[in-house]
Design an enzyme around this catalytic site. Structure first.
Site, PDB file in Angstrom:
ATOM      1  N   ALA A  35     -28.571  50.992 -24.863  1.00  0.00           N
ATOM      2  CA  ALA A  35     -27.576  52.067 -24.994  1.00  0.00           C
ATOM      3  C   ALA A  35     -27.329  52.397 -26.471  1.00  0.00           C
ATOM      4  O   ALA A  35     -27.279  53.564 -26.864  1.00  0.00           O
ATOM      5  CB  ALA A  35     -26.281  51.654 -24.320  1.00  0.00           C
ATOM      6  N   TYR A  37     -29.393  51.897 -28.889  1.00  0.00           N
ATOM      7  CA  TYR A  37     -30.608  52.531 -29.388  1.00  0.00           C
ATOM      8  C   TYR A  37     -30.613  54.013 -29.010  1.00  0.00           C
ATOM      9  O   TYR A  37     -30.875  54.884 -29.841  1.00  0.00           O
ATOM     10  CB  TYR A  37     -31.841  51.822 -28.815  1.00  0.00           C
ATOM     11  CG  TYR A  37     -33.154  52.429 -29.243  1.00  0.00           C
ATOM     12  CD1 TYR A  37     -33.781  52.012 -30.415  1.00  0.00           C
ATOM     13  CD2 TYR A  37     -33.763  53.433 -28.489  1.00  0.00           C
ATOM     14  CE1 TYR A  37     -34.978  52.583 -30.819  1.00  0.00           C
ATOM     15  CE2 TYR A  37     -34.953  54.005 -28.886  1.00  0.00           C
ATOM     16  CZ  TYR A  37     -35.565  53.575 -30.047  1.00  0.00           C
ATOM     17  OH  TYR A  37     -36.747  54.145 -30.453  1.00  0.00           O
ATOM     18  N   SER A  83     -69.739  47.144 -33.819  1.00  0.00           N
ATOM     19  CA  SER A  83     -69.471  46.413 -32.591  1.00  0.00           C
ATOM     20  C   SER A  83     -69.619  44.925 -32.908  1.00  0.00           C
ATOM     21  O   SER A  83     -69.879  44.575 -34.061  1.00  0.00           O
ATOM     22  CB  SER A  83     -70.489  46.887 -31.574  1.00  0.00           C
ATOM     23  OG  SER A  83     -70.249  46.280 -30.371  1.00  0.00           O
ATOM     24  N   LEU A  84     -69.497  44.085 -31.929  1.00  0.00           N
ATOM     25  CA  LEU A  84     -69.674  42.647 -32.187  1.00  0.00           C
ATOM     26  C   LEU A  84     -70.813  42.106 -31.328  1.00  0.00           C
ATOM     27  O   LEU A  84     -70.972  42.515 -30.187  1.00  0.00           O
ATOM     28  CB  LEU A  84     -68.398  41.883 -31.816  1.00  0.00           C
ATOM     29  CG  LEU A  84     -67.164  42.092 -32.677  1.00  0.00           C
ATOM     30  CD1 LEU A  84     -65.957  41.419 -32.034  1.00  0.00           C
ATOM     31  CD2 LEU A  84     -67.396  41.517 -34.072  1.00  0.00           C
ATOM     32  N   GLU A 114     -59.177  34.730 -32.826  1.00  0.00           N
ATOM     33  CA  GLU A 114     -58.109  35.519 -32.200  1.00  0.00           C
ATOM     34  C   GLU A 114     -58.623  36.044 -30.868  1.00  0.00           C
ATOM     35  O   GLU A 114     -59.828  36.014 -30.619  1.00  0.00           O
ATOM     36  CB  GLU A 114     -57.712  36.670 -33.140  1.00  0.00           C
ATOM     37  CG  GLU A 114     -58.861  37.605 -33.433  1.00  0.00           C
ATOM     38  CD  GLU A 114     -58.731  38.370 -34.756  1.00  0.00           C
ATOM     39  OE1 GLU A 114     -58.175  37.821 -35.726  1.00  0.00           O
ATOM     40  OE2 GLU A 114     -59.204  39.519 -34.792  1.00  0.00           O
ATOM     41  N   ARG A 137     -63.427  55.166 -31.159  1.00  0.00           N
ATOM     42  CA  ARG A 137     -64.618  54.672 -31.828  1.00  0.00           C
ATOM     43  C   ARG A 137     -65.788  55.654 -31.710  1.00  0.00           C
ATOM     44  O   ARG A 137     -66.582  55.797 -32.637  1.00  0.00           O
ATOM     45  CB  ARG A 137     -65.008  53.314 -31.239  1.00  0.00           C
ATOM     46  CG  ARG A 137     -66.237  52.737 -31.846  1.00  0.00           C
ATOM     47  CD  ARG A 137     -66.403  51.271 -31.518  1.00  0.00           C
ATOM     48  NE  ARG A 137     -67.660  50.815 -32.099  1.00  0.00           N
ATOM     49  CZ  ARG A 137     -68.818  50.879 -31.468  1.00  0.00           C
ATOM     50  NH1 ARG A 137     -68.884  51.364 -30.252  1.00  0.00           N
ATOM     51  NH2 ARG A 137     -69.929  50.473 -32.066  1.00  0.00           N
ATOM     52  N   TYR A 227     -56.448  44.383 -35.871  1.00  0.00           N
ATOM     53  CA  TYR A 227     -57.150  43.152 -36.222  1.00  0.00           C
ATOM     54  C   TYR A 227     -58.127  43.289 -37.391  1.00  0.00           C
ATOM     55  O   TYR A 227     -58.898  42.382 -37.645  1.00  0.00           O
ATOM     56  CB  TYR A 227     -57.866  42.572 -35.000  1.00  0.00           C
ATOM     57  CG  TYR A 227     -58.634  43.600 -34.185  1.00  0.00           C
ATOM     58  CD1 TYR A 227     -59.774  44.208 -34.694  1.00  0.00           C
ATOM     59  CD2 TYR A 227     -58.224  43.953 -32.909  1.00  0.00           C
ATOM     60  CE1 TYR A 227     -60.474  45.145 -33.965  1.00  0.00           C
ATOM     61  CE2 TYR A 227     -58.917  44.890 -32.162  1.00  0.00           C
ATOM     62  CZ  TYR A 227     -60.041  45.491 -32.702  1.00  0.00           C
ATOM     63  OH  TYR A 227     -60.737  46.420 -31.979  1.00  0.00           O
ATOM     64  N   LYS A 291     -64.169  34.880 -36.633  1.00  0.00           N
ATOM     65  CA  LYS A 291     -64.524  35.583 -37.869  1.00  0.00           C
ATOM     66  C   LYS A 291     -64.522  34.615 -39.042  1.00  0.00           C
ATOM     67  O   LYS A 291     -63.650  33.741 -39.112  1.00  0.00           O
ATOM     68  CB  LYS A 291     -63.498  36.696 -38.137  1.00  0.00           C
ATOM     69  CG  LYS A 291     -63.416  37.733 -37.032  1.00  0.00           C
ATOM     70  CD  LYS A 291     -62.277  38.727 -37.221  1.00  0.00           C
ATOM     71  CE  LYS A 291     -62.323  39.777 -36.106  1.00  0.00           C
ATOM     72  NZ  LYS A 291     -61.161  40.680 -36.106  1.00  0.00           N
ATOM     73  N   CYS A 409     -66.720  48.414  19.322  1.00  0.00           N
ATOM     74  CA  CYS A 409     -67.652  48.484  18.203  1.00  0.00           C
ATOM     75  C   CYS A 409     -67.588  49.872  17.542  1.00  0.00           C
ATOM     76  O   CYS A 409     -67.708  50.891  18.227  1.00  0.00           O
ATOM     77  CB  CYS A 409     -69.064  48.206  18.716  1.00  0.00           C
ATOM     78  SG  CYS A 409     -70.320  48.503  17.463  1.00  0.00           S
TER      79      CYS A 409
HETATM   80  S1  IVH Z   1     -63.334  42.862 -34.752  1.00  0.00           S
HETATM   81  C1  IVH Z   1     -66.350  44.573 -37.582  1.00  0.00           C
HETATM   82  N1  IVH Z   1     -61.458  41.743 -33.339  1.00  0.00           N
HETATM   83  O1  IVH Z   1     -64.364  44.213 -29.252  1.00  0.00           O
HETATM   84  C2  IVH Z   1     -65.525  43.873 -36.600  1.00  0.00           C
HETATM   85  N2  IVH Z   1     -62.796  43.388 -32.301  1.00  0.00           N
HETATM   86  O2  IVH Z   1     -67.288  43.981 -28.630  1.00  0.00           O
HETATM   87  C3  IVH Z   1     -64.911  44.785 -35.642  1.00  0.00           C
HETATM   88  N3  IVH Z   1     -62.159  43.857 -29.990  1.00  0.00           N
HETATM   89  O3  IVH Z   1     -65.430  47.312 -30.349  1.00  0.00           O
HETATM   90  C4  IVH Z   1     -64.373  44.221 -34.434  1.00  0.00           C
HETATM   91  N4  IVH Z   1     -60.474  42.472 -29.885  1.00  0.00           N
HETATM   92  O4  IVH Z   1     -62.998  47.108 -29.757  1.00  0.00           O
HETATM   93  C5  IVH Z   1     -62.459  42.639 -33.354  1.00  0.00           C
HETATM   94  N5  IVH Z   1     -59.724  40.695 -32.210  1.00  0.00           N
HETATM   95  C6  IVH Z   1     -60.702  41.584 -32.238  1.00  0.00           C
HETATM   96  C7  IVH Z   1     -61.012  42.372 -31.108  1.00  0.00           C
HETATM   97  C8  IVH Z   1     -62.083  43.257 -31.183  1.00  0.00           C
HETATM   98  C9  IVH Z   1     -61.165  43.369 -29.224  1.00  0.00           C
HETATM   99  C10 IVH Z   1     -63.140  44.845 -29.500  1.00  0.00           C
HETATM  100  C11 IVH Z   1     -63.445  45.961 -30.412  1.00  0.00           C
HETATM  101  C12 IVH Z   1     -64.943  46.027 -30.511  1.00  0.00           C
HETATM  102  C13 IVH Z   1     -65.382  45.162 -29.374  1.00  0.00           C
HETATM  103  C14 IVH Z   1     -66.687  44.504 -29.728  1.00  0.00           C
END
Ligand code: IVH
Length: 670
Positions: A35, A37, A83-84, A114, A137, A227, A291, A409
């Site tokens: 309220a 807020y 991407s990863l 993480e 992306r 992140y 990482k 059936c």
């Molecule tokens: S780091 C250069 N950290 O996972 C590093 N990515 O499979 C960039 N994602 O497209 C990514 N949680 O959308 C990173 N803690 C996290 C993440 C994360 C989810 C996603 C991200 C990326 C995908 C890769």
């Protein structure tokens, strides 16, 4: 305050509201009531309405969305959004650590680990601390401009704050996703309105963010976690850990659950802890991201074309996904068994879109208490048919009546009978579903092996009324075949030839082909050996069947009921009349092959064609071993109906999973 100018009051209100937004949406620790807020918020709206010249795009009132766009425009990313690489095994994590150590020529590496958020990745640009642009992306180089949509996300600060002065230019990467509870509420709302529900939270988040009408996005409960700093003006933090701390200090939401790990072992234990908390988290994660903590080392290693060398996604075992049961259909199998089938709102589970899942039988439906309209978790294990893992109760939902098996059936309308948990159609070959199934089975490789008589042709023959039972196959003419679509002179001749060839058949194959309930390949072999001729078998009593090792009361009951049925005896007589020649069984089975030497099998769930003992015997006869627990050394896990935790174990360890049919193919010499 009474003497402040509207300009000063607006600035003060915005500061205050931002502070409370941050406490509420990012810290989850509100300090004032809703309220209070609302009062602040209303005062700001009133002031801005009275002084439109003082309205700016970073005002907290501007999160409500703007009129729709024609299309989302494209924006190139400042830096490629990579991407990863992902891995699923413990060993691969250790290998990653070894590789890092080798390339960096060091014995000690600190990692930051993480969660891997399961949403969609976004790029956020802040200039002079103000949110100016955000994009999806896209292909990694060019994304879609979703700035106005992102503005509606409450946990996204429109203005960076905090004690630390924000850099003049900052590009941040984060993930937009939807909490599970919010997802369910949203889906309920959508279905109530007659709109189509989302298959899972990830789709809901993507669908909500990539909207042309940002007012829709504003009505969707999206969450953000950041992140990665992709670029910034000035001195970058020295480590990834410090980077996250800096983001948090500027008021950006960062992963709350994270760990700075002094060794790869700590990373592994973080992964285990995270996996254990996965089901209790309010949002979906699909793994952990590991990482290199030191940014100078990150830079030293650099990136490949699509992914950085310094980070890795350690994904969890394939997962259950949430979706909605749109309907429950009943399919009729080859032996007439009715199987309830959940027709799902299509959902992607581990990269595969699933739109139906077996509910096995009526007892299972009752046990899991799933009904049409329910929200459920579906799981997919290897090649095994997707199944409903459980129902997800939605608070306040009004549910449909429990599912009941039909008493007629759905294919032929014959009465449905019940045998324990199983319901079956009594129509037998009157039932087109059973007739088609029976013929396909009869013609299959392990039975009569009629080449060229596949599913499609069987359907044509049955639908054209040319084949009403198994014996009719042997009165087919080439002329008849030529009337069917897709048949030409050559294909018709070939099929006639293979039908002719199938007339010389072993007793064992014929027994298998007749499709007697409970009589699979193995039992057919046992019976053929024991009785030698079809005549003797057909004359045997239930007691005589029971005398045979491996034949229990169920099989013997099934055999006697099959052979006492006039219709079945008639079909057999006609088969013989039309030239079927049943060869006696080979006296001794082919010299025991050792084709499975060195292979270890584990069984989980029920098998339709064999008992566990029979399956074990078959493996052992061919030199293989059967074990009761799954390890990395296990060669195959055979998953039957209702598989247990061994299946999960197999997936975790990457052990090859076989269906019963695949197992049969493997243990049956060609
Ligand atoms: S780091 C250069 N950290 O996972 C590093 N990515 O499979 C960039 N994602 O497209 C990514 N949680 O959308 C990173 N803690 C996290 C993440 C994360 C989810 C996603 C991200 C990326 C995908 C890769």
């Amino acid at each position: 305050m009474p003497h402040s100018t509207p300009e000063e009051r607006i600035a003060a209100l915005r500061r205050e509201i931002r502070h409370h937004d941050h406490l509420y949406y990012t810290k989850d620790r509100p300090e004032i009531s809703d309220a209070e807020y609302d009062r602040l918020f209303r005062e700001l709206v009133e002031l801005e309405t009275a002084h439109p010249d003082l309205l700016t795009s970073d005002s907290p009132t501007q999160r409500v969305g703007a009129p729709p766009l024609d299309e989302l425009s494209k924006v190139p990313h400042e830096k490629p959004m990579l991407s990863l690489d992902s891995i699923t095994d413990h060993e691969d994590v250790l290998a990653f650590d070894q590789r890092m150590k080798r390339e960096l020529e060091t014995g000690h590496i600190v990692y930051t680990a993480e969660p891997k958020f399961d949403g969609l990745s976004v790029e956020l640009v802040y200039d002079q601390g103000r949110f100016v642009r955000g994009a999806t992306r896209g292909d990694g180089r060019v994304g879609e401009d979703v700035t106005i949509n992102l503005r509606t996300i409450r946990s996204l600060p429109l203005q960076l704050s905090g004690n630390a002065a924000p850099p003049s230019h900052l590009v941040v990467r984060g993930e937009v996703y939807m909490r599970l509870d919010e997802f369910q509420i949203l889906n309920r709302r959508m279905t109530e309105r007659g709109e189509e529900a989302f298959a899972n939270p990830r789709n809901a988040a993507a669908g909500s963010l990539r909207q042309l009408d940002s007012r829709i996005t504003a009505s969707r409960p999206l969450t953000l976690t950041c992140y990665d700093i992709m670029a910034l003006a000035g001195q970058a933090p020295a480590t990834h850990w410090d980077e996250l701390e800096a983001l948090a200090a500027w008021g950006l939401p960062v992963p709350e659950h994270r760990r700075r790990c002094q060794s790869i072992e700590e990373v592994l234990s973080f992964q285990q802890d995270t996996d254990a908390m996965r089901d209790s988290l309010p949002f979906e994660i699909d793994g952990v991201v590991v990482k290199l903590d030191r940014r100078d080392w990150q830079d030293q290693l650099g990136s490949k074309s699509r992914s950085p060398r310094w980070a890795i996604a350690y994904k969890f075992a394939p997962r259950k996904e949430i979706t909605v049961i749109q309907d429950i259909a009943v399919s009729v199998g080859r032996t007439g068994t009715l199987t309830p089938l959940a027709l799902l709102k299509p959902v992607e589970v581990g990269g595969v879109t699933i739109s139906r899942a077996t509910l096995h039988n009526a007892d299972e439906v009752a046990r899991k208490d799933v009904r049409i309209g329910d929200t459920v978790k579906v799981e997919r294990a290897g090649d095994v048919i997707p199944a409903i893992a459980e129902r997800v109760p939605v608070p306040g939902e009004s549910r449909q009546e429990p599912f009941v098996m039909p008493d007629h059936c759905p294919v032929c309308g014959s009465a449905v009978a019940r045998e324990g948990a199983y319901f079956y159609c009594t129509g037998q070959t009157v039932c087109v579903a059973q007739l088609k199934g029976a013929i396909e089975h009869f013609a299959s490789k392990s039975a009569l092996n009629i080449e060229g008589l596949g599913k499609k042709t069987v359907a044509q023959l049955v639908e054209a009324g040319m084949v009403r039972d198994l014996a009719d196959l042997y009165s087919l003419t080439k002329e008849q075949l030529l009337t069917l679509e897709g048949f030409a002179d050559r294909s018709a001749t070939l099929l006639m030839e293979s039908i002719e060839r199938s007339k010389a058949v072993s007793l064992e194959r014929l027994l298998m082909g007749l499709g007697i309930r409970q009589v699979g390949q193995h039992i057919a072999r046992v019976l053929a050996k024991q009785f030698g001729t079809l005549a003797r078998l057909m004359a045997a009593t239930q007691e005589e069947f029971l005398q045979v090792r491996e034949i229990g009361p169920e099989i013997s009951a099934s055999l006697t009921s099959f052979f006492s049925e006039a219709r079945n005896r008639d079909v057999i007589d006609r088969l013989i009349d039309r030239g079927l020649m049943v060869a006696p069984p080979e006296t001794e089975a082919t010299p025991a092959s050792q084709s499975l030497a060195g292979k270890t099998f584990v069984f989980t769930g029920g098998l339709a064609g064999y008992s566990r003992d029979q399956a074990k015997q078959m493996v052992e006869q061919q030199g293989g071993l059967v074990s009761s627990s799954v390890s990395k050394k296990t060669s195959y896990v055979v998953a039957g109906t209702d598989p247990g935790s061994k299946l999960d174990q197999a997936q975790k360890l990457g052990v090859q999973i076989l269906t019963e049919a695949e197992f049969t193919a493997l243990v049956t010499p060609a």
